[in-house]
Motif scaffolding. Structure first.
Motif, PDB file in Angstrom:
ATOM      1  N   LEU A   4     146.247  57.474  42.586  1.00 55.49           N
ATOM      2  CA  LEU A   4     147.010  55.314  42.764  1.00 55.49           C
ATOM      3  C   LEU A   4     148.455  55.657  44.128  1.00 55.49           C
ATOM      4  CD1 LEU A   4     147.366  54.446  39.189  1.00 55.49           C
ATOM      5  CD2 LEU A   4     145.722  54.237  41.059  1.00 55.49           C
ATOM      6  N   LEU A   5     148.950  56.741  43.992  1.00 53.60           N
ATOM      7  CA  LEU A   5     149.313  56.763  44.817  1.00 53.60           C
ATOM      8  C   LEU A   5     149.113  56.986  46.820  1.00 53.60           C
ATOM      9  CD1 LEU A   5     152.580  59.313  43.345  1.00 53.60           C
ATOM     10  CD2 LEU A   5     153.096  56.998  43.503  1.00 53.60           C
ATOM     11  N   GLU A   6     148.037  57.083  46.785  1.00 55.18           N
ATOM     12  CA  GLU A   6     147.499  57.915  47.644  1.00 55.18           C
ATOM     13  C   GLU A   6     147.307  56.647  48.544  1.00 55.18           C
ATOM     14  OE1 GLU A   6     144.750  60.643  46.869  1.00 55.18           O
ATOM     15  OE2 GLU A   6     146.815  62.064  47.593  1.00 55.18           O
ATOM     16  N   ALA A   7     146.284  55.597  47.323  1.00 60.05           N
ATOM     17  CA  ALA A   7     146.339  54.328  47.522  1.00 60.05           C
ATOM     18  C   ALA A   7     146.992  53.480  47.390  1.00 60.05           C
ATOM     19  CB  ALA A   7     145.621  53.781  46.342  1.00 60.05           C
ATOM     20  N   ALA A   8     148.210  53.574  47.206  1.00 57.37           N
ATOM     21  CA  ALA A   8     149.490  52.767  47.753  1.00 57.37           C
ATOM     22  C   ALA A   8     150.171  52.490  48.975  1.00 57.37           C
ATOM     23  CB  ALA A   8     150.521  52.723  46.644  1.00 57.37           C
ATOM     24  N   GLU A   9     149.870  54.639  49.657  1.00 61.05           N
ATOM     25  CA  GLU A   9     150.188  54.738  50.496  1.00 61.05           C
ATOM     26  C   GLU A   9     149.672  54.280  51.923  1.00 61.05           C
ATOM     27  OE1 GLU A   9     150.068  58.988  53.277  1.00 61.05           O
ATOM     28  OE2 GLU A   9     149.745  58.705  51.765  1.00 61.05           O
ATOM     29  N   GLN A  10     148.263  54.514  51.234  1.00 62.18           N
ATOM     30  CA  GLN A  10     147.241  53.715  52.624  1.00 62.18           C
ATOM     31  C   GLN A  10     147.405  51.978  52.630  1.00 62.18           C
ATOM     32  OE1 GLN A  10     142.875  54.958  51.372  1.00 62.18           O
ATOM     33  NE2 GLN A  10     143.155  56.342  52.831  1.00 62.18           N
TER      34      GLN A  10
END
Length: 117
Positions: free
Chosen positions: A87-93
């Protein structure tokens, strides 16, 4: 109709199709870019208007679910939890690293509840 003109017509059709395809791809890219800009502005607006009070050992996370913003207090231990990392990676993207205030995650509240349970 001669063989030469038929071949020329086929090449012209192919070129028109290719140009049309390129225009559609460009339009889709521009639309996706506009949607991303809108979502980023909306999440920044939401995160800046919320009370960001937290509890020691926790951090604030916001999700937009069914048009309603929900705030979650997440324990720091979830920072090493693989589903939460995704989820954090999705938020970063989606939003980059420059989020101010609460962390906004692009998922449904039910998904975050499932991960945190």
């Amino acid at each position: 109709m001669s063989m030469k003109s038929s071949k020329h017509m086929d090449q012209a059709k192919t070129k028109r199709r290719r140009n049309c395809s390129i225009r559609v791809k460009n339009a889709m890219g521009q639309l996706q870019e506009q949607i991303l800009k809108w979502r980023t502005r909306e999440y920044k607006r939401i995160s800046s208007t919320y009370n960001l009070g937290t509890v020691k050992g926790h951090f604030s996370v916001l999700v937009l679910s069914n048009g309603e913003t929900q705030k979650f207090l997440v324990a720091l231990r979830y920072l090493s939890h693989p589903p939460f990392i995704k989820l954090l990676e999705a938020a970063e993207q989606e939003f980059g690293f420059d989020q101010k205030g609460a962390l906004v995650i692009p998922c449904e509240a039910s998904e975050l509840k499932r991960i945190l349970s």
